[in-house]
Write an enzyme that holds these catalytic residues in place. Structure first.
Site, PDB file in Angstrom:
ATOM      1  N   ARG A  13       0.828  -1.205   0.000  1.00  0.00           N
ATOM      2  CA  ARG A  13       0.000   0.000   0.000  1.00  0.00           C
ATOM      3  C   ARG A  13       0.863   1.255   0.000  1.00  0.00           C
ATOM      4  O   ARG A  13       0.669   2.164  -0.807  1.00  0.00           O
ATOM      5  CB  ARG A  13      -0.935  -0.005   1.223  1.00  0.00           C
ATOM      6  CG  ARG A  13      -2.060  -1.019   1.139  1.00  0.00           C
ATOM      7  CD  ARG A  13      -3.006  -0.889   2.326  1.00  0.00           C
ATOM      8  NE  ARG A  13      -2.325  -1.162   3.585  1.00  0.00           N
ATOM      9  CZ  ARG A  13      -2.190  -2.363   4.118  1.00  0.00           C
ATOM     10  NH1 ARG A  13      -2.681  -3.411   3.501  1.00  0.00           N
ATOM     11  NH2 ARG A  13      -1.579  -2.530   5.276  1.00  0.00           N
ATOM     12  N   MET A  14       1.824   1.303   0.923  1.00  0.00           N
ATOM     13  CA  MET A  14       2.692   2.473   0.988  1.00  0.00           C
ATOM     14  C   MET A  14       3.645   2.492  -0.204  1.00  0.00           C
ATOM     15  O   MET A  14       3.952   3.556  -0.740  1.00  0.00           O
ATOM     16  CB  MET A  14       3.477   2.466   2.307  1.00  0.00           C
ATOM     17  CG  MET A  14       4.232   3.752   2.574  1.00  0.00           C
ATOM     18  SD  MET A  14       3.123   5.160   2.760  1.00  0.00           S
ATOM     19  CE  MET A  14       4.254   6.520   2.450  1.00  0.00           C
ATOM     20  N   ARG A  36       9.627  -8.677  -3.834  1.00  0.00           N
ATOM     21  CA  ARG A  36      10.306  -9.893  -3.399  1.00  0.00           C
ATOM     22  C   ARG A  36      10.662 -10.773  -4.599  1.00  0.00           C
ATOM     23  O   ARG A  36      10.005 -10.736  -5.640  1.00  0.00           O
ATOM     24  CB  ARG A  36       9.427 -10.664  -2.427  1.00  0.00           C
ATOM     25  CG  ARG A  36       9.196  -9.929  -1.110  1.00  0.00           C
ATOM     26  CD  ARG A  36       8.271 -10.713  -0.209  1.00  0.00           C
ATOM     27  NE  ARG A  36       8.047 -10.035   1.064  1.00  0.00           N
ATOM     28  CZ  ARG A  36       7.233 -10.480   2.009  1.00  0.00           C
ATOM     29  NH1 ARG A  36       6.569 -11.614   1.830  1.00  0.00           N
ATOM     30  NH2 ARG A  36       7.084  -9.805   3.132  1.00  0.00           N
ATOM     31  N   THR A 101      10.721   2.411   7.982  1.00  0.00           N
ATOM     32  CA  THR A 101      10.297   1.179   8.660  1.00  0.00           C
ATOM     33  C   THR A 101      10.123   1.438  10.150  1.00  0.00           C
ATOM     34  O   THR A 101      10.994   2.033  10.786  1.00  0.00           O
ATOM     35  CB  THR A 101      11.342   0.069   8.441  1.00  0.00           C
ATOM     36  OG1 THR A 101      11.474  -0.175   7.039  1.00  0.00           O
ATOM     37  CG2 THR A 101      10.941  -1.212   9.147  1.00  0.00           C
ATOM     38  N   ALA A 124      13.202   8.081   9.784  1.00  0.00           N
ATOM     39  CA  ALA A 124      12.131   8.765  10.525  1.00  0.00           C
ATOM     40  C   ALA A 124      10.983   7.796  10.700  1.00  0.00           C
ATOM     41  O   ALA A 124      10.713   6.965   9.828  1.00  0.00           O
ATOM     42  CB  ALA A 124      11.658  10.017   9.787  1.00  0.00           C
ATOM     43  N   HIS A 157      -4.786   3.951  13.930  1.00  0.00           N
ATOM     44  CA  HIS A 157      -4.370   3.539  12.584  1.00  0.00           C
ATOM     45  C   HIS A 157      -5.321   2.480  12.042  1.00  0.00           C
ATOM     46  O   HIS A 157      -6.160   1.948  12.768  1.00  0.00           O
ATOM     47  CB  HIS A 157      -2.943   2.980  12.594  1.00  0.00           C
ATOM     48  CG  HIS A 157      -1.883   4.029  12.638  1.00  0.00           C
ATOM     49  ND1 HIS A 157      -1.406   4.547  13.828  1.00  0.00           N
ATOM     50  CD2 HIS A 157      -1.212   4.676  11.649  1.00  0.00           C
ATOM     51  CE1 HIS A 157      -0.470   5.452  13.561  1.00  0.00           C
ATOM     52  NE2 HIS A 157      -0.335   5.557  12.253  1.00  0.00           N
ATOM     53  N   HIS A 158      -5.147   2.155  10.779  1.00  0.00           N
ATOM     54  CA  HIS A 158      -5.953   1.149  10.091  1.00  0.00           C
ATOM     55  C   HIS A 158      -5.765  -0.237  10.716  1.00  0.00           C
ATOM     56  O   HIS A 158      -4.810  -0.486  11.444  1.00  0.00           O
ATOM     57  CB  HIS A 158      -5.571   1.104   8.609  1.00  0.00           C
ATOM     58  CG  HIS A 158      -4.100   0.926   8.385  1.00  0.00           C
ATOM     59  ND1 HIS A 158      -3.486  -0.303   8.327  1.00  0.00           N
ATOM     60  CD2 HIS A 158      -3.107   1.845   8.238  1.00  0.00           C
ATOM     61  CE1 HIS A 158      -2.192  -0.149   8.132  1.00  0.00           C
ATOM     62  NE2 HIS A 158      -1.924   1.145   8.082  1.00  0.00           N
ATOM     63  N   LYS A 161      -2.254  -2.351  10.537  1.00  0.00           N
ATOM     64  CA  LYS A 161      -0.980  -1.943  11.142  1.00  0.00           C
ATOM     65  C   LYS A 161      -0.582  -2.932  12.234  1.00  0.00           C
ATOM     66  O   LYS A 161      -1.394  -3.279  13.101  1.00  0.00           O
ATOM     67  CB  LYS A 161      -1.062  -0.528  11.701  1.00  0.00           C
ATOM     68  CG  LYS A 161       0.290  -0.010  12.198  1.00  0.00           C
ATOM     69  CD  LYS A 161       0.252   1.476  12.467  1.00  0.00           C
ATOM     70  CE  LYS A 161       1.613   1.991  12.949  1.00  0.00           C
ATOM     71  NZ  LYS A 161       2.690   1.775  11.958  1.00  0.00           N
TER      72      LYS A 161
END
Length: 268
Positions: A13-14, A36, A101, A124, A157-158, A161
């Site tokens: 997603r990100m 991957r 990460t 960050a 968060h969703h 996570k």
């Protein structure tokens, strides 16, 4: 010259938002979309999966990341194990990395510090401009609100996570602890279910919500008798984080080896 940027975990997603942010920035060139080694997307054109990319991405296919990959900067928001494997290759190739990460333990963080002796690393827990401004604001509040304030950090968060509290919530708590001259691990409270005593003003409590598609919400509370200060940041799109990461990638491209933060990128 535009920075040639490779995105790791490009199918997530990100990762897909990072592809779009990199591709659509006028000062970067999307040079790699890495997945991957066993991914079904290997060889598939990126434009067939990620919508809204400019014509500059035409002909770029998803590929595996290895020593032959050619980029000026790498952006990695993958899980810890994958990120560390990518980090080893980046060090061998001398390629700067921008890392978002979260959920890293002490030993994994040490791997980042060790790598930064050889390549520039921007790390960050949150790359949004607003969150990095909030880190400064909570420190001011912690210094000015006095020692009798009750301090709590809330995050939402969703449902997908994994880590909790979020890395950003922990970053807020650590910033507050630093301003108060506390050792964060000594004052952090994650669970009060077994507590049989009133809270102390020398603690930072964390609470977490997971649900739906919430991109990210963080609030630092400073509660006094008779008043309460709430400092909140709400993200409505992952593009906020992606654009910050691309900004960091452009910034770090020609930096000397070292460990950098988004605060330095933004000159805060």
């Amino acid at each position: 010259m535009s920075a040639r940027v490779g995105v790791l975990g490009a199918n997530g997603r990100m990762g897909q938002v990072l592809l779009a942010a990199t591709n659509n920035d006028g000062d970067t060139q999307l040079a790699g979309a890495y997945v991957r080694a066993h991914s079904q997307l290997l060889g598939v054109n990126v434009n067939n999966v990620v919508k809204g990319l400019s014509e500059h991405a035409e002909g770029l296919a998803f590929s595996a990341f290895d020593e032959q990959s050619q980029c000026d900067v790498l952006i990695d928001f993958t899980l810890p194990a994958g990120m560390l494997a990518h980090l080893d290759i980046a060090v061998a190739k001398g390629t700067p990395m921008v890392i978002g990460t979260t959920g890293l333990d002490e030993q994994q963080m040490q791997r980042l510090y060790d790598a930064s002796e050889h390549i520039p690393v921007v790390f960050a827990r949150n790359f949004s401009v607003g969150i990095n401004l909030l880190l400064n604001l909570v420190q001011t509040a912690a210094q000015k609100m006095g020692d009798d304030a009750d301090i709590e950090v809330f995050e939402a968060h969703h449902r997908h996570k994994i880590d909790a509290p979020s890395g950003t919530a922990l970053a807020l708590g650590e910033a507050i602890a630093e301003a108060k001259q506390w050792q964060h691990d000594d004052v952090a409270v994650y669970d009060r279910s077994q507590s049989e005593q009133a809270k102390s003003q020398k603690e930072i409590g964390y609470s977490v919500l997971r649900g739906g598609d919430i991109v990210g919400e963080h609030t630092a509370y400073f509660a006094l008798m008779g008043e309460r200060l709430e400092l909140t940041h709400k993200a409505s799109s992952r593009m906020t984080f992606a654009q910050g990461a691309v900004r960091a990638a452009k910034w770090v491209q020609n930096k000397q080896p070292g460990f950098y933060t988004m605060q330095e990128v933004l000159e805060l």
